[in-house]
Design a protein around this motif. Sequence first.
Motif, PDB file in Angstrom:
ATOM      1  N   LYS A  27       0.998  -1.174  -0.041  1.00  0.00           N
ATOM      2  CA  LYS A  27      -0.084   0.035   0.028  1.00  0.00           C
ATOM      3  C   LYS A  27       0.839   1.328  -0.180  1.00  0.00           C
ATOM      4  N   CYS A  99      -3.897   1.456 -17.076  1.00  0.00           N
ATOM      5  CA  CYS A  99      -3.965   0.167 -15.987  1.00  0.00           C
ATOM      6  C   CYS A  99      -3.730  -1.109 -16.835  1.00  0.00           C
ATOM      7  N   VAL A 175      -5.232  11.036 -10.141  1.00  0.00           N
ATOM      8  CA  VAL A 175      -5.904   9.648 -10.580  1.00  0.00           C
ATOM      9  C   VAL A 175      -7.340   9.823 -11.287  1.00  0.00           C
ATOM     10  N   MET A 184     -11.076   8.126 -11.206  1.00  0.00           N
ATOM     11  CA  MET A 184     -11.434   6.778 -11.660  1.00  0.00           C
ATOM     12  C   MET A 184     -12.760   6.223 -10.699  1.00  0.00           C
ATOM     13  N   ARG A 245      -6.657  -8.421   3.772  1.00  0.00           N
ATOM     14  CA  ARG A 245      -7.255  -8.693   5.073  1.00  0.00           C
ATOM     15  C   ARG A 245      -7.918  -9.986   5.265  1.00  0.00           C
ATOM     16  N   TYR A 253     -16.881  -3.867   6.341  1.00  0.00           N
ATOM     17  CA  TYR A 253     -17.107  -3.251   5.239  1.00  0.00           C
ATOM     18  C   TYR A 253     -18.281  -2.403   4.971  1.00  0.00           C
ATOM     19  N   LEU A 256     -18.145   1.419   6.203  1.00  0.00           N
ATOM     20  CA  LEU A 256     -17.408   2.682   5.710  1.00  0.00           C
ATOM     21  C   LEU A 256     -18.199   3.675   4.835  1.00  0.00           C
ATOM     22  N   ALA A 270     -12.985   0.156   0.741  1.00  0.00           N
ATOM     23  CA  ALA A 270     -12.552  -1.290   0.938  1.00  0.00           C
ATOM     24  C   ALA A 270     -13.281  -2.007  -0.435  1.00  0.00           C
ATOM     25  N   THR A 273      -9.743  -0.557  -5.248  1.00  0.00           N
ATOM     26  CA  THR A 273      -8.368  -0.753  -4.927  1.00  0.00           C
ATOM     27  C   THR A 273      -7.793   0.291  -4.362  1.00  0.00           C
ATOM     28  N   PRO A 274      -6.601   0.048  -3.597  1.00  0.00           N
ATOM     29  CA  PRO A 274      -5.973   0.936  -2.858  1.00  0.00           C
ATOM     30  C   PRO A 274      -4.872   1.505  -3.685  1.00  0.00           C
ATOM     31  N   HIS A 343      -9.270  -7.800 -13.810  1.00  0.00           N
ATOM     32  CA  HIS A 343      -8.605  -6.745 -12.908  1.00  0.00           C
ATOM     33  C   HIS A 343      -9.753  -6.115 -12.125  1.00  0.00           C
ATOM     34  N   ALA A 345     -10.675  -3.026 -10.643  1.00  0.00           N
ATOM     35  CA  ALA A 345     -10.248  -1.625 -10.187  1.00  0.00           C
ATOM     36  C   ALA A 345     -11.188  -1.112  -9.183  1.00  0.00           C
ATOM     37  N   HIS A 392      -3.221  -2.750  -6.750  1.00  0.00           N
ATOM     38  CA  HIS A 392      -2.949  -2.283  -8.288  1.00  0.00           C
ATOM     39  C   HIS A 392      -2.144  -1.145  -8.298  1.00  0.00           C
ATOM     40  N   CYS A 422      -9.828  -3.368 -17.518  1.00  0.00           N
ATOM     41  CA  CYS A 422     -10.266  -2.031 -17.948  1.00  0.00           C
ATOM     42  C   CYS A 422      -8.983  -1.190 -17.932  1.00  0.00           C
TER      43      CYS A 422
HETATM   44  C1  LIG Z   1      -8.394   1.122 -14.634  1.00  0.00           C
HETATM   45  C2  LIG Z   1      -8.379   1.247 -13.034  1.00  0.00           C
HETATM   46  O1  LIG Z   1      -7.654   0.345 -12.635  1.00  0.00           O
HETATM   47  S1  LIG Z   1      -8.843   2.589 -12.445  1.00  0.00           S
HETATM   48  C3  LIG Z   1      -8.714   2.334 -10.687  1.00  0.00           C
HETATM   49  C4  LIG Z   1      -7.268   3.275 -10.391  1.00  0.00           C
HETATM   50  N1  LIG Z   1      -7.013   3.335  -9.036  1.00  0.00           N
HETATM   51  C5  LIG Z   1      -7.532   4.328  -8.144  1.00  0.00           C
HETATM   52  O2  LIG Z   1      -8.262   5.071  -8.720  1.00  0.00           O
HETATM   53  C6  LIG Z   1      -7.379   4.081  -6.604  1.00  0.00           C
HETATM   54  C7  LIG Z   1      -8.621   4.296  -5.782  1.00  0.00           C
HETATM   55  N2  LIG Z   1      -8.539   3.989  -4.553  1.00  0.00           N
HETATM   56  C8  LIG Z   1      -8.162   5.543  -3.877  1.00  0.00           C
HETATM   57  O3  LIG Z   1      -7.985   6.522  -4.650  1.00  0.00           O
HETATM   58  C9  LIG Z   1      -7.827   5.238  -2.173  1.00  0.00           C
HETATM   59  O4  LIG Z   1      -7.473   3.943  -1.947  1.00  0.00           O
HETATM   60  C10 LIG Z   1      -9.254   5.595  -1.602  1.00  0.00           C
HETATM   61  C11 LIG Z   1      -9.338   7.209  -1.772  1.00  0.00           C
HETATM   62  C12 LIG Z   1     -10.415   4.752  -2.001  1.00  0.00           C
HETATM   63  C13 LIG Z   1      -8.964   5.187  -0.101  1.00  0.00           C
HETATM   64  O5  LIG Z   1      -7.917   5.897   0.649  1.00  0.00           O
HETATM   65  P1  LIG Z   1      -7.527   6.081   1.952  1.00  0.00           P
HETATM   66  O6  LIG Z   1      -8.945   6.618   2.702  1.00  0.00           O
HETATM   67  O7  LIG Z   1      -6.213   6.617   2.063  1.00  0.00           O
HETATM   68  O8  LIG Z   1      -7.619   4.396   2.277  1.00  0.00           O
HETATM   69  P2  LIG Z   1      -7.368   3.718   3.810  1.00  0.00           P
HETATM   70  O9  LIG Z   1      -6.599   2.572   3.490  1.00  0.00           O
HETATM   71  O10 LIG Z   1      -6.531   4.791   4.666  1.00  0.00           O
HETATM   72  O11 LIG Z   1      -8.732   3.107   4.418  1.00  0.00           O
HETATM   73  C14 LIG Z   1      -9.501   4.202   4.645  1.00  0.00           C
HETATM   74  C15 LIG Z   1     -10.483   3.264   5.746  1.00  0.00           C
HETATM   75  O12 LIG Z   1     -11.007   2.252   5.221  1.00  0.00           O
HETATM   76  C16 LIG Z   1     -10.607   1.064   6.016  1.00  0.00           C
HETATM   77  N3  LIG Z   1     -10.548  -0.072   5.087  1.00  0.00           N
HETATM   78  C17 LIG Z   1      -9.966  -0.133   3.965  1.00  0.00           C
HETATM   79  N4  LIG Z   1     -10.079  -1.355   3.346  1.00  0.00           N
HETATM   80  C18 LIG Z   1     -11.160  -2.056   4.274  1.00  0.00           C
HETATM   81  C19 LIG Z   1     -11.583  -3.143   4.045  1.00  0.00           C
HETATM   82  N5  LIG Z   1     -11.405  -4.149   3.054  1.00  0.00           N
HETATM   83  N6  LIG Z   1     -12.241  -3.581   5.048  1.00  0.00           N
HETATM   84  C20 LIG Z   1     -12.687  -2.748   6.153  1.00  0.00           C
HETATM   85  N7  LIG Z   1     -12.005  -1.679   6.071  1.00  0.00           N
HETATM   86  C21 LIG Z   1     -11.415  -1.265   5.196  1.00  0.00           C
HETATM   87  C22 LIG Z   1      -9.454   1.481   6.614  1.00  0.00           C
HETATM   88  O13 LIG Z   1      -8.845   0.597   7.676  1.00  0.00           O
HETATM   89  C23 LIG Z   1      -9.520   2.949   6.873  1.00  0.00           C
HETATM   90  O14 LIG Z   1      -9.966   2.929   8.168  1.00  0.00           O
HETATM   91  P3  LIG Z   1      -9.639   4.101   9.238  1.00  0.00           P
HETATM   92  O15 LIG Z   1      -9.740   5.202   8.609  1.00  0.00           O
HETATM   93  O16 LIG Z   1     -10.540   3.635  10.435  1.00  0.00           O
HETATM   94  O17 LIG Z   1      -8.157   3.569   9.448  1.00  0.00           O
END
Ligand SMILES: CC(=O)SCCNC(=O)CCNC(=O)[C@H](O)C(C)(C)COP(=O)(O)OP(=O)(O)OC[C@H]1O[C@@H](n2cnc3c(N)ncnc32)[C@H](O)[C@@H]1OP(=O)(O)O
Length: 436
Positions: A27, A99, A175, A184, A245, A253, A256, A270, A273-274, A343, A345, A392, A422
Amino acid sequence: MSEQNILKTSKGDRIAIVSGLRTPFAKQATAFHHVPALDLGKIVVNEMLERLNFDRKEIDQLVFGQVVQMPEAPNIAREIVLGTGMPVSVDAYSVSRACATSFQAIANVAESIISGQVSVGVAGGADSSSVLPIGVSKKLAGSLVDLNKARTLKQRLQIFSKLRLKDLLPVPPAVAEYSTGLSMGQTAEQMAKTHGISRADQDAMAHRSHTLAAKAWSEGLLNNEVMAAHVEPYKSFIDKDNNIRENSSLESYAKLKPVFDRQHGSVTAANATPLTDGAAAVLMMSESKAKALGYDILGYVRSFAFSAIGVHEDMLMGPAHSTPVALDRAGITLADLDLIEMHEAFAAQALSNMKMFGSDKFAQEKLGRSKAIGEIDMDKFNVLGGSLAYGHPFAATGARLITQSLHELKRRGGGLALTTACAAGGLGAAFVLESA
Ligand SMILES: CC(=O)SCCNC(=O)CCNC(=O)[C@H](O)C(C)(C)COP(=O)(O)OP(=O)(O)OC[C@H]1O[C@@H](n2cnc3c(N)ncnc32)[C@H](O)[C@@H]1OP(=O)(O)O
């Protein structure tokens, strides 16, 4: 099944994948916090070749990609050649397909082998969400150019006087889609609404992904394809993906809050993708070269296809557009597949694509086909979990999917796999792979 369209050289050689390896996926700002993507690319290519005791002089070409590029090293492929002890004569160039970047790198090496230009190639991708080309505002960038041209103190002061405090703030890469400005995540929200994907279904998919990926790790299934990374002088050590996890409850989940549409949305941290750091690579050869060198073959690229749609609406539908073309080119139907690796996403994006695989209406209206691609059998779908759990690192995901599918086919005694993704820009990629 028709053998007619299988990718081959003019001598009848199939396109062999001999090996695939990746770093653990970490991450953002964790184990690889200060490690540039280029270094991740170097360590994974180096380790892959070392494990095979591979003579680097045999390599003809290296094609690599990095979605978030660093201005100081725009050709990551060439830097990997120079940084891993390969002969300087190894041809190297970089590709970008968002991607689906390492799908593109693998397609390029496959095409070079098919055309007879090379016998052995390395392909892959690396990305870091922790070491980023943080930029400056357009106004500051323009002023810096003007400053360079200014001749007098008065001219310089005039340039400075036009800048405001906000113009001095650093600008990280977004992004987001360049031409629409939509992130995205916002596109995933659009898709959830268009295709009626519920929050509960998104969370269930993410939970399934984490549960299966945790099981794959605990059963040791990924040990041969993921290296432990101890990157000197960075002092961090990681031997497993750190986003997965274990024993997470579905209730956690549901708690959130949505991130991209806070009021009416369903996409959360959750079920997205992170942001992730990592690299993945594969070693490819013509079938006869692999045999001549005495290397076992993991599997073959039977066909591939790329697709493109508009970016304003639901642009992450690449799998539903590229898959039917790749299946036709492989001379098979969805039912002939033993595994389907898509994938993830976002859960909303993967579920939208899966729904449209089974839709005659989508096939008729969007694909110009009379019948749907087919219903996806969940016993074949992302059986070791997907990107929601693994993470990812954009350019590395295609090589991860391909390597993971080929190993899983072997464990299952052979067969055919689809890997599909995608990508930003409305792009899609699909590969049909055949176990050796
Ligand atoms: C073609 C393509 O692939 S397009 C895709 C391109 N990729 C993207 O766009 C990336 C998208 N993802 C993101 O931008 C970021 O991951 C976000 C904005 C969604 C989240 O970012 P963050 O807020 O930094 O995530 P973070 O890991 O801190 O998680 C936030 C909370 O959710 C919780 N959480 C995350 N995953 C899970 C899970 N699976 N189950 C339970 N809780 C979860 C975390 O513990 C955290 O809780 P807390 O605030 O109490 O600590």
